[in-house]
Structure formats: C-alpha cells, structure tokens
Design an enzyme around this catalytic site. Structure first.
Site, mmCIF file in Angstrom:
data_model
loop_
_atom_site.group_PDB
_atom_site.id
_atom_site.type_symbol
_atom_site.label_atom_id
_atom_site.label_comp_id
_atom_site.label_asym_id
_atom_site.label_seq_id
_atom_site.Cartn_x
_atom_site.Cartn_y
_atom_site.Cartn_z
ATOM 1 C CG HIS A 12 -2.078 0.862 1.210
ATOM 2 N ND1 HIS A 12 -2.008 2.194 0.853
ATOM 3 C CD2 HIS A 12 -3.381 0.615 1.493
ATOM 4 C CE1 HIS A 12 -3.218 2.723 0.937
ATOM 5 N NE2 HIS A 12 -4.066 1.791 1.316
ATOM 6 C CD GLU B 143 -3.081 1.337 -2.411
ATOM 7 O OE1 GLU B 143 -3.610 0.278 -2.010
ATOM 8 O OE2 GLU B 143 -3.623 2.448 -2.276
#
Length: 320
Positions: free
Chosen positions: A189, A294
C-alpha cells in the site's frame, strides 16, 4: 646513482576497504525500527510494527520519496497511515461470511503485527557496496491471540526490503507451513510523496479494466493514457499486461513502479472530504502531496497447498 631502465616500481600501500552500508536498530518493542544507509547517503527506515517502510530517501539522502501522515502512529498502537504498509491476507473489508478471512479486520493482520528482523545482506562491486537487503519475518507463532483465532492457519512470511542508489525493492515470500491449503490476497500500500496532485498523472494503465470503488464498485475500462486526479479516486486495476506503471509529475516521469509476479494495482487518493474524515490523516490538505499506487494480487484469491510458496513484489525507481 645509475638509472636502471627496468627497476621495480614503488609498491602501493593497500587502500582502505570501501565503506559499506550502515544498519542500525533503534527504539524498543513495537516502536523499534531498522535504518539502513548507503555510503552515498540514500537510506530506508522500516518499523518492525507491520514491517512498514516509513522513509525512503534517494538523491544522496536529500529527497524523501514516501508520504507519512503527521498523525501516523509510529508506536505500534495502530497501522501506520503512510509509507508502505503490507496488506495480508485480505485486501479491504473481508468477505462477510464463508471465507477463512471473514473474521479478520480490514486489510488483515500483517500491517499491525510485530515482525522479526532477520538480518541484512549486501551486494558489492570492487569499489563500493551498492545495495543492502533487509529481511523481516512473520510467522503463525508471532501473531496476536486474536489474529490467530481469526485465521488459525500455519504460514510464514519473509519480507525483503532492498535499498539501492536510485531504487527500492520490496518483495514478500508467502509459504504454507501447515497441512491445510489456504487462500490469501496481498498488497503493498505505497504512499508516494509528490509536490502537487493536480499536476500528477499515472501512466501505463491504458485499456486496463478497473473496479471503481467510488462509483459503487462498478467496472470500467481505462480509456485515457493518463489517470488524472481531480477528485477522490479508489480504483482496482486488474490483470495489467505490462509490468511498469509510471507516476508523472509536471509532465516529467517521477517514479517507475515495476511489478514482479503481481497482476493488479490500486490507485488511491482520498481528496478533500475523505482526507478530513480520517482521524490519522494530517494535515487535512495532505492529499495534495500524496498518491497511492499499490501493487498486489487482490482480484480474486491466491491459493497455496501444503508446502507451496508464493512470491511477489515491486521495484520502485526514483527518476529525479
């Protein structure tokens, strides 16, 4: 003194060994972090809580590439808002029922578990140490009681963070160490630091199908060569054919994100209202200076039988 044509040359004193990467561990408990610095000044910091990369500096250590909220918890009390949190074994809210991950919190347990530092290794040429690799581990025995109860499966994760002069590589190795097969999702992330979101685009996704979470999880095709951010964006681009996605700022490439054995990429920016609604997002206008690109395996599930291994990750290249 008679000059000899073939007299021996003077012996050179052996040169001192070139300095190598420096690695230090600071803090205690969940707030412990590992910092690696190259002789040329580039550095990376990894918090043991979540094995979260909370800083990556390139350009001789002058340029911070990752965005971390001013209110991010760095003491192990909650997942870090910013840097590179590791999402495993589920992305987003888990299935409501009937799946092994259904009892887990959003994004699973890897990002809020304390990992073990396994050590470093370096890559050297004749003159200098050009990179350093830090390894971190998380195993069934390291889970909290609640996490193990919610996901009672035997697994092993090894997370490798490799710092080079102009790049950062992050790779996760997942192993099924039990008798029972299991399914999982995985995501890195990454919060990238940028100067101005209104002058930032993401390239390399033309023609890719995506799920738009802002528009009720409806499915669309990316029709423009560049993804521009003009409001809240939360998209899951799936089964991307090319390996590289590029973040462009002010018309110039800023980062290349190269996926390795991962097919999906999430593009996220909370924009004004969502940023203001998150208690750990600061400053409120911080959305102007970050974008999440991500990489992961989140479209469906990866399955591992007993003894099987999955490995995937990314190499981020700073293009300054």
């Amino acid at each position: 003194m008679v000059d000899r044509a073939n007299r021996p040359s003077a012996l050179n004193a052996p040169s001192a060994a070139a300095p190598g990467p420096q690695v230090e561990i600071t803090g205690s408990g969940a707030a412990s972090k590992v910092t690696a610095t190259l002789p040329s000044g580039e550095s990376v910091q990894v918090l043991l809580y979540g094995a979260t990369v909370i800083s990556w500096k390139s350009n001789g250590g002058k340029t911070e590439n990752l965005w971390v909220s001013e209110k991010a918890a760095l003491d192990g009390t909650k997942a870090v808002r910013g840097g590179v949190p590791v999402v495993f074994p589920v992305f987003g809210p888990p299935p409501k029922s009937g799946h092994a991950t259904s009892a887990l919190p959003q994004h699973g347990f890897a990002r809020n578990s304390r990992w073990e530092y396994l050590g470093k290794s370096t890559s050297e040429d004749a003159l200098d140490s050009t990179s350093v690799k830090l390894d971190f581990g998380l195993y069934t025995t390291g889970l909290s009681e609640d996490a193990h109860k919610a996901w009672p499966l035997d697994f092993g994760l090894v997370y490798s963070v490799t710092l080079a002069k102009d790049s950062l590589q992050t790779v996760v190795n997942v192993r099924n160490e039990g008798e029972q097969s299991f399914e999982f999702q995985f995501l890195l992330h990454t919060y990238f630091r940028i100067n101005d979101i209104t002058k930032t685009q993401v390239n390399g996704l033309l023609g890719v199908q995506y799920i738009d979470k802002v528009l009720n999880a409806s499915t669309h095709d990316q029709k423009d060569a560049s993804v521009a951010i003009t409001g809240e964006v939360d998209r899951v681009y799936k089964s991307i054919p090319q390996d590289t996605t590029t973040i462009v700022e002010g018309g110039s490439p800023r980062f290349d994100v190269v996926r390795d054995n991962l097919q999906d990429t999430v593009v996220w920016n909370p924009w004004i209202e969502k940023a203001a609604s998150m208690g750990d997002f600061s400053p409120d206008d911080g959305y102007k200076n970050m974008i999440c690109v991500e990489v992961g395996a989140v479209n469906g599930w990866q399955k591992l039988e007993k003894g099987e291994v999955f490995e995937g990750g990314q190499t981020i290249k700073s293009l300054l």
